[in-house]
Design a protein around this motif. Structure first.
Motif, PDB file in Angstrom:
ATOM      1  N   ALA A  91       0.820  -1.212   0.000  1.00 38.44           N
ATOM      2  CA  ALA A  91       0.000   0.000   0.000  1.00 38.44           C
ATOM      3  C   ALA A  91       0.853   1.261   0.000  1.00 38.44           C
ATOM      4  O   ALA A  91       1.909   1.319   0.630  1.00 38.44           O
ATOM      5  N   ASP A  92       0.356   2.278  -0.705  1.00 33.97           N
ATOM      6  CA  ASP A  92       0.960   3.607  -0.616  1.00 33.97           C
ATOM      7  C   ASP A  92       0.434   4.362   0.605  1.00 33.97           C
ATOM      8  O   ASP A  92       0.964   5.401   0.967  1.00 33.97           O
ATOM      9  N   ALA A  93      -0.621   3.832   1.207  1.00 36.87           N
ATOM     10  CA  ALA A  93      -1.283   4.519   2.322  1.00 36.87           C
ATOM     11  C   ALA A  93      -0.484   4.344   3.610  1.00 36.87           C
ATOM     12  O   ALA A  93       0.487   3.584   3.680  1.00 36.87           O
ATOM     13  N   GLY A  94      -0.942   5.044   4.656  1.00 41.56           N
ATOM     14  CA  GLY A  94      -0.261   5.009   5.928  1.00 41.56           C
ATOM     15  C   GLY A  94      -0.690   3.844   6.800  1.00 41.56           C
ATOM     16  O   GLY A  94      -1.512   3.010   6.427  1.00 41.56           O
ATOM     17  N   VAL A  95      -0.138   3.844   8.014  1.00 41.25           N
ATOM     18  CA  VAL A  95      -0.368   2.763   8.966  1.00 41.25           C
ATOM     19  C   VAL A  95      -1.851   2.540   9.257  1.00 41.25           C
ATOM     20  O   VAL A  95      -2.321   1.393   9.240  1.00 41.25           O
ATOM     21  N   PRO A  96      -2.652   3.587   9.552  1.00 37.89           N
ATOM     22  CA  PRO A  96      -4.054   3.330   9.892  1.00 37.89           C
ATOM     23  C   PRO A  96      -4.823   2.590   8.813  1.00 37.89           C
ATOM     24  O   PRO A  96      -5.646   1.727   9.116  1.00 37.89           O
ATOM     25  N   GLU A  97      -4.555   2.894   7.537  1.00 38.38           N
ATOM     26  CA  GLU A  97      -5.287   2.199   6.472  1.00 38.38           C
ATOM     27  C   GLU A  97      -4.881   0.739   6.395  1.00 38.38           C
ATOM     28  O   GLU A  97      -5.731  -0.145   6.209  1.00 38.38           O
ATOM     29  N   ILE A  98      -3.587   0.451   6.548  1.00 35.68           N
ATOM     30  CA  ILE A  98      -3.126  -0.937   6.509  1.00 35.68           C
ATOM     31  C   ILE A  98      -3.707  -1.715   7.685  1.00 35.68           C
ATOM     32  O   ILE A  98      -4.255  -2.813   7.517  1.00 35.68           O
ATOM     33  N   ARG A 111       3.793  -4.567   4.275  1.00 30.56           N
ATOM     34  CA  ARG A 111       2.666  -4.225   3.420  1.00 30.56           C
ATOM     35  C   ARG A 111       2.703  -2.772   2.955  1.00 30.56           C
ATOM     36  O   ARG A 111       1.772  -2.313   2.290  1.00 30.56           O
ATOM     37  N   SER A 112       3.740  -2.074   3.292  1.00 31.16           N
ATOM     38  CA  SER A 112       3.863  -0.665   2.927  1.00 31.16           C
ATOM     39  C   SER A 112       4.873  -0.498   1.795  1.00 31.16           C
ATOM     40  O   SER A 112       5.941  -1.116   1.808  1.00 31.16           O
ATOM     41  N   SER A 113       4.545   0.336   0.840  1.00 28.98           N
ATOM     42  CA  SER A 113       5.482   0.588  -0.261  1.00 28.98           C
ATOM     43  C   SER A 113       6.672   1.421   0.210  1.00 28.98           C
ATOM     44  O   SER A 113       7.729   1.408  -0.423  1.00 28.98           O
ATOM     45  N   LYS A 114       6.498   2.126   1.337  1.00 30.99           N
ATOM     46  CA  LYS A 114       7.584   2.940   1.890  1.00 30.99           C
ATOM     47  C   LYS A 114       7.643   2.727   3.406  1.00 30.99           C
ATOM     48  O   LYS A 114       7.217   3.573   4.190  1.00 30.99           O
TER      49      LYS A 114
END
Length: 369
Positions: free
Chosen positions: A22-29, A51-54
Motif C-alpha cells: 500500500a501507498d497509504a499510511g499505517v491506519p489504512e493498513i 505491506r507498505s510501499s515505503k
C-alpha cells in the motif's frame, strides 16, 4: 458461484496488501487487516512494514501514541493494534459473549461477575483523563479493600482481569514508558471517541471488515477469529443472515462460504500465478482464517507454524498457501520448506529484500535450514 482456492488466495493477497503493498499510511493498513496482533510489538511493526510501499521504522508506535491506532485486548483475548473504527466494530461483539460470567472463567481467575462490574466502574473512574502504568493502576485499585484479593491477578502481565474491561471500552493501552506498559481510557487517547455501540449495531461493520480481508468465510470462521467460538452460533448466523443481499454465497471446491457482494465479480476474475512471499511472526494472513484452515495450512504442518506458548512462526507463502517457515540468524534468512521442497531461491531473494527493508537492515542472505 464456483471459485477455486487459487482465486481466493490471489484475491486475499491483494486485499491484504501482500501482493500489492500500500501507498497509504499505517491506519489504512491496520484497518484493512482488521488489526494486527501486537503481543510482540516488533511483529506488529513487521506486519505493517511488509505491506507498505515505503516502510518507516517505528511507524506503528508513532500512530499508537497519536491515537490513530490503539493497542488493546480484542480478538481472541490477545493484544491487537486496531483502528478506532475497528475497536467500535469488534469490541461490542467480543464483550457480548460475556466470557467472564462463565463458571470456568470464574474458577480460573477468581472473580465473580459482580466483582468484574465493580472493577470496570473503578477503573473507568481512575483512568478518566489519566495515563497510568500497570503498577500505578493496581496501587490505585488496591487502595480499596474490595479489590485486595485480586492483587496478584491484577499485577499479572497476562491481564486476564483487565481483558473484560478492554472489551467493554473501559481501558486500553496508552503510550509505553520505556519497557513499562501504561493504561488509559479510549476516550482519553482517541480523538472524537464516541464509545461502543450495541452488538447488533456493530455487527454489520465487523462482518464486512472481516470478509473484506479474509473472505470468503463462514460464520464459524468469523467467530473463531473473533472470540474463539465464544458467541452463540445462532447469534452469529443471524448477523450474517441480516446482511441479506450484501453477501454472496460461493462454493470453493466444495466449501460453502460468504463474500461481500461488492467483491464477488472481482473474486471471480482473480488470476493466479506463481508467487512467493515472506511474512513475519503472528501475521494476519494466517491468523485471519486461523491455523486450523487446512486449505491454507496442511494439518501435517500446523505444529510447525502454531508452536508452544502460542507462538506463531514467520511463514513462507507459495502460491497463497503456507509452504514453510523462516527465521533470521545474524545476516542469514534461514528457510525451512515443508516436505523437503526445494528453495524457490530467486523468488525468495526478491522477497527477502522486502524483509530487510522492513526490518531496517542492509541485506539478508537466503539459505536453507
Amino acid at each position: 458461484m464456483q471459485i477455486t482456492w487459487d482465486q481466493v488466495f490471489a484475491w486475499r493477497s491483494g486485499r491484504q496488501y501482500v501482493s500489492r503493498p500500500a501507498d497509504a499510511g499505517v491506519p489504512e493498513i491496520v484497518g484493512r487487516l482488521c488489526g494486527v496482533q501486537a503481543q510482540v510489538t516488533s511483529s506488529a511493526e513487521t506486519a505493517v512494514a511488509l505491506r507498505s510501499s515505503k516502510p518507516e521504522p517505528g511507524a506503528l508506535v508513532r500512530e499508537l501514541a497519536a491515537g490513530t491506532v490503539v493497542k488493546t485486548w480484542s480478538m481472541r483475548g490477545t493484544l491487537h493494534a486496531i483502528t478506532p473504527d475497528a475497536a467500535a466494530a469488534f469490541l461490542p461483539l467480543i464483550a457480548s459473549a460475556r466470557t467472564w460470567e462463565k463458571p470456568v472463567w470464574q474458577r480460573n481467575f477468581g472473580a465473580t461477575p459482580a466483582e468484574v462490574a465493580a472493577l470496570t466502574e473503578a477503573v473507568s473512574h481512575i483512568l478518566d483523563g489519566a495515563v497510568l502504568t500497570r503498577e500505578e493502576l493496581v496501587d490505585a485499585l488496591l487502595s480499596d479493600p474490595a479489590f485486595h484479593r485480586m492483587g496478584e491477578e491484577l499485577r499479572s502481565g497476562w491481564g486476564a482481569l483487565l481483558k473484560p474491561l478492554a472489551w467493554q471500552g473501559a481501558l486500553c493501552h496508552g503510550p509505553a514508558q520505556g519497557n513499562r506498559v501504561t493504561f488509559t481510557s479510549p476516550a482519553h487517547l482517541i480523538p472524537g471517541w464516541r464509545g461502543l455501540p450495541e452488538p447488533d449495531v456493530a455487527a454489520p461493520a465487523a462482518i464486512a471488515a472481516y470478509l473484506g480481508a479474509y473472505g470468503p468465510a463462514t460464520p464459524e470462521a468469523f467467530d473463531a477469529w473473533l472470540s474463539r467460538n465464544s458467541l452463540r452460533k445462532t447469534t452469529v448466523r443471524r448477523w450474517f443472515s441480516e446482511l441479506g443481499d450484501a453477501l454472496t454465497e460461493v462454493d470453493i471446491e466444495g466449501r460453502r462460504a460468504y463474500v461481500l457482494s461488492e467483491y464477488a465479480e472481482e473474486l471471480a476474475a482473480a488470476t493466479t500465478g506463481q508467487s512467493v512471499y515472506l511474512l513475519g511472526a503472528f501475521d494476519q494472513y494466517i491468523l485471519g482464517p486461523g491455523t486450523a484452515d487446512t486449505a491454507l495450512l496442511a494439518a501435517a504442518h500446523r505444529a510447525k507454524v502454531s508452536r508452544a506458548a502460542g507462538w506463531i512462526a514467520p511463514i513462507v507463502v507459495v502460491n497463497g498457501r503456507i509452504a514453510g517457515t523462516w527465521e533470521i540468524s545474524d545476516a542469514d534468512l534461514v528457510v525451512s520448506m515443508f516436505d523437503g521442497a526445494p528453495l524457490p531461491r530467486k523468488q525468495l531473494e526478491a522477497t527477502a529484500a522486502r524483509v530487510a527493508s522492513a526490518l531496517g537492515v542492509e541485506e539478508l542472505v537466503v539459505r536453507a535450514a
